[in-house]
Design a protein around this motif. Structure first.
Motif, PDB file in Angstrom:
ATOM      1  N   CYS A  24      22.383  67.036 -17.577  1.00 18.56           N
ATOM      2  CA  CYS A  24      21.014  67.490 -17.377  1.00 18.56           C
ATOM      3  C   CYS A  24      20.772  68.679 -18.293  1.00 18.56           C
ATOM      4  O   CYS A  24      21.538  69.648 -18.272  1.00 18.56           O
ATOM      5  CB  CYS A  24      20.766  67.906 -15.923  1.00 18.56           C
ATOM      6  SG  CYS A  24      19.112  68.613 -15.640  1.00 18.56           S
ATOM      7  N   LEU A  25      19.719  68.597 -19.099  1.00 18.03           N
ATOM      8  CA  LEU A  25      19.297  69.736 -19.908  1.00 18.03           C
ATOM      9  C   LEU A  25      18.272  70.521 -19.106  1.00 18.03           C
ATOM     10  O   LEU A  25      17.205  69.989 -18.772  1.00 18.03           O
ATOM     11  CB  LEU A  25      18.681  69.266 -21.225  1.00 18.03           C
ATOM     12  CG  LEU A  25      19.592  68.469 -22.167  1.00 18.03           C
ATOM     13  CD1 LEU A  25      18.815  68.046 -23.413  1.00 18.03           C
ATOM     14  CD2 LEU A  25      20.826  69.263 -22.546  1.00 18.03           C
ATOM     15  N   ALA A  26      18.583  71.760 -18.786  1.00 16.39           N
ATOM     16  CA  ALA A  26      17.698  72.592 -17.965  1.00 16.39           C
ATOM     17  C   ALA A  26      17.371  73.858 -18.731  1.00 16.39           C
ATOM     18  O   ALA A  26      18.254  74.688 -18.981  1.00 16.39           O
ATOM     19  CB  ALA A  26      18.364  72.937 -16.630  1.00 16.39           C
ATOM     20  N   GLY A  27      16.110  74.024 -19.130  1.00 14.77           N
ATOM     21  CA  GLY A  27      15.756  75.151 -19.967  1.00 14.77           C
ATOM     22  C   GLY A  27      14.524  75.882 -19.493  1.00 14.77           C
ATOM     23  O   GLY A  27      13.663  75.324 -18.799  1.00 14.77           O
ATOM     24  N   TYR A  28      14.451  77.138 -19.893  1.00 11.73           N
ATOM     25  CA  TYR A  28      13.308  77.993 -19.587  1.00 11.73           C
ATOM     26  C   TYR A  28      12.712  78.524 -20.885  1.00 11.73           C
ATOM     27  O   TYR A  28      13.456  78.835 -21.822  1.00 11.73           O
ATOM     28  CB  TYR A  28      13.754  79.165 -18.702  1.00 11.73           C
ATOM     29  CG  TYR A  28      12.789  80.330 -18.674  1.00 11.73           C
ATOM     30  CD1 TYR A  28      11.568  80.222 -17.998  1.00 11.73           C
ATOM     31  CD2 TYR A  28      13.080  81.524 -19.349  1.00 11.73           C
ATOM     32  CE1 TYR A  28      10.669  81.286 -17.998  1.00 11.73           C
ATOM     33  CE2 TYR A  28      12.194  82.583 -19.336  1.00 11.73           C
ATOM     34  CZ  TYR A  28      10.984  82.459 -18.669  1.00 11.73           C
ATOM     35  OH  TYR A  28      10.087  83.499 -18.676  1.00 11.73           O
ATOM     36  N   ASP A  29      11.360  78.610 -20.954  1.00  9.62           N
ATOM     37  CA  ASP A  29      10.690  79.185 -22.107  1.00  9.62           C
ATOM     38  C   ASP A  29      11.040  78.338 -23.342  1.00  9.62           C
ATOM     39  O   ASP A  29      10.857  77.126 -23.322  1.00  9.62           O
ATOM     40  CB  ASP A  29      11.102  80.656 -22.253  1.00  9.62           C
ATOM     41  CG  ASP A  29      10.422  81.387 -23.394  1.00  9.62           C
ATOM     42  OD1 ASP A  29       9.180  81.496 -23.371  1.00  9.62           O
ATOM     43  OD2 ASP A  29      11.131  81.841 -24.304  1.00  9.62           O
ATOM     44  N   ALA A  30      11.566  78.951 -24.410  1.00 10.38           N
ATOM     45  CA  ALA A  30      11.956  78.181 -25.594  1.00 10.38           C
ATOM     46  C   ALA A  30      13.041  77.164 -25.236  1.00 10.38           C
ATOM     47  O   ALA A  30      13.124  76.087 -25.842  1.00 10.38           O
ATOM     48  CB  ALA A  30      12.459  79.121 -26.692  1.00 10.38           C
ATOM     49  N   GLY A  31      13.859  77.489 -24.233  1.00  3.39           N
ATOM     50  CA  GLY A  31      14.873  76.549 -23.777  1.00  3.39           C
ATOM     51  C   GLY A  31      14.279  75.331 -23.106  1.00  3.39           C
ATOM     52  O   GLY A  31      14.856  74.241 -23.158  1.00  3.39           O
ATOM     53  N   LEU A  57      11.436  73.932 -24.036  1.00  2.00           N
ATOM     54  CA  LEU A  57      11.030  73.090 -25.150  1.00  2.00           C
ATOM     55  C   LEU A  57      12.242  72.404 -25.774  1.00  2.00           C
ATOM     56  O   LEU A  57      12.194  71.213 -26.103  1.00  2.00           O
ATOM     57  CB  LEU A  57      10.305  73.942 -26.201  1.00  2.00           C
ATOM     58  CG  LEU A  57       9.869  73.230 -27.484  1.00  2.00           C
ATOM     59  CD1 LEU A  57       8.932  72.076 -27.180  1.00  2.00           C
ATOM     60  CD2 LEU A  57       9.207  74.216 -28.436  1.00  2.00           C
ATOM     61  N   THR A  58      13.347  73.144 -25.910  1.00  2.00           N
ATOM     62  CA  THR A  58      14.573  72.561 -26.448  1.00  2.00           C
ATOM     63  C   THR A  58      15.053  71.401 -25.586  1.00  2.00           C
ATOM     64  O   THR A  58      15.469  70.358 -26.109  1.00  2.00           O
ATOM     65  CB  THR A  58      15.675  73.625 -26.546  1.00  2.00           C
ATOM     66  OG1 THR A  58      15.242  74.676 -27.412  1.00  2.00           O
ATOM     67  CG2 THR A  58      16.960  73.043 -27.089  1.00  2.00           C
ATOM     68  N   ALA A  59      15.013  71.581 -24.272  1.00  2.00           N
ATOM     69  CA  ALA A  59      15.443  70.518 -23.364  1.00  2.00           C
ATOM     70  C   ALA A  59      14.625  69.254 -23.571  1.00  2.00           C
ATOM     71  O   ALA A  59      15.165  68.140 -23.614  1.00  2.00           O
ATOM     72  CB  ALA A  59      15.340  70.998 -21.914  1.00  2.00           C
ATOM     73  N   LEU A  60      13.324  69.411 -23.716  1.00  2.00           N
ATOM     74  CA  LEU A  60      12.456  68.254 -23.934  1.00  2.00           C
ATOM     75  C   LEU A  60      12.750  67.577 -25.264  1.00  2.00           C
ATOM     76  O   LEU A  60      12.819  66.346 -25.357  1.00  2.00           O
ATOM     77  CB  LEU A  60      10.993  68.693 -23.882  1.00  2.00           C
ATOM     78  CG  LEU A  60      10.486  69.166 -22.517  1.00  2.00           C
ATOM     79  CD1 LEU A  60       9.163  69.922 -22.667  1.00  2.00           C
ATOM     80  CD2 LEU A  60      10.306  67.988 -21.560  1.00  2.00           C
ATOM     81  N   ARG A  61      12.944  68.360 -26.297  1.00  2.00           N
ATOM     82  CA  ARG A  61      13.153  67.802 -27.637  1.00  2.00           C
ATOM     83  C   ARG A  61      14.521  67.161 -27.809  1.00  2.00           C
ATOM     84  O   ARG A  61      14.670  66.206 -28.576  1.00  2.00           O
ATOM     85  CB  ARG A  61      12.965  68.899 -28.681  1.00  2.00           C
ATOM     86  CG  ARG A  61      11.519  69.332 -28.876  1.00  2.00           C
ATOM     87  CD  ARG A  61      11.414  70.426 -29.918  1.00  2.00           C
ATOM     88  NE  ARG A  61      10.020  70.703 -30.269  1.00  2.00           N
ATOM     89  CZ  ARG A  61       9.645  71.656 -31.129  1.00  2.00           C
ATOM     90  NH1 ARG A  61      10.563  72.421 -31.708  1.00  2.00           N
ATOM     91  NH2 ARG A  61       8.370  71.837 -31.405  1.00  2.00           N
TER      92      ARG A  61
END
Length: 240
Positions: A94-101, A103-107
């Motif tokens: 699971c990619l779990a990110g906040y803020d710029a993270g 966006l990184t998770a989605l990409r």
């Protein structure tokens, strides 16, 4: 799995949290992707602590991706997913990110090991009618949860709604929760945001079950499942 170019190795995986330290007991891995500023981590630190507790009972471990070098954040996230395969074998990520993270998770969701994506207050530049909206094809086949504060003055919550609406057309397993009156740091309702994140991650990586609000959000047609309000007190009776 194939390794990425050397610059991506400027990234590293932080200290592990969860499970009991034995590789043989790990059944899923969470990669925590931080925001642009280390001074404003948002909900990632309390989420890491909560996953440390929940992971022990569900065979999950969490690593924060520590960025470095010149490779893009997406390249480094993909390298981290490769590194998970090297360390733990063929387990879901699971990619779990906040803020710029976020966006990184989605990409970076198109990596073959990724089965789920959690994007909290993702820093998007989407605008209505944009000629080059964020891609969503890579989200196909993943469980996707976006969480956004309605008072976010840094990243327009309507941008994440538009992205979620496009993603939902290609991937029914997409939902989005709105945290009413909260801002970009998701600080006012942090406990609820963390509880929601843990519920989603454990369901996606381990149990296959979600709390009723998440189940309803995933099943509801747009826009209902993409504007699901995060209830005050969420998490006090998870999976109730």
């Amino acid at each position: 799995m194939a390794q990425h170019a050397p610059p991506a190795r400027g990234a590293r995986l932080g200290r592990v949290a969860g499970a009991n330290g034995s590789v043989s007991t790990v059944s899923g891995v969470v990669l925590l992707l931080p925001g642009a500023s280390r001074f404003f981590p948002g909900p990632l630190r309390p989420l890491a602590r909560a996953l440390g507790r929940a992971g022990a009972a569900n065979g999950l471990v969490a690593h924060t991706v520590v960025h470095g070098g010149e490779a893009s954040r997406e390249e480094q996230a993909r390298w981290a997913a490769d590194e998970v395969g090297r360390r733990y074998g063929d387990v879901p990520v699971c990619l779990a990110g906040y803020d710029a993270g976020g966006l990184t998770a989605l990409r970076a969701a198109g990596h073959e090991a990724v089965n789920s994506v959690l994007a909290m207050a993702p820093s998007l530049e989407e605008t209505a009618g944009s000629d080059s909206p964020e891609p969503v094809k890579q989200l196909s086949g993943r469980q996707v949860l976006i969480v956004h504060g309605t008072n976010d003055a840094r990243s327009d919550p309507e941008g994440s709604f538009r992205l979620a609406a496009r993603a939902k057309k290609a991937n029914r397993s997409t939902c989005r929760f709105e945290v009413h009156s909260d801002g970009h740091r998701l600080r006012e309702h942090q406990a609820e945001v963390v509880a929601l994140a843990v519920d989603f991650i454990v369901g996606a990586l381990a149990s296959g079950r979600y709390s009723r609000p998440v189940t309803d959000a995933l099943a509801a047609p747009p826009p209902l499942g993409l504007r699901m309000p995060l209830a005050s007190g969420f998490g006090r009776s998870l999976r109730g």
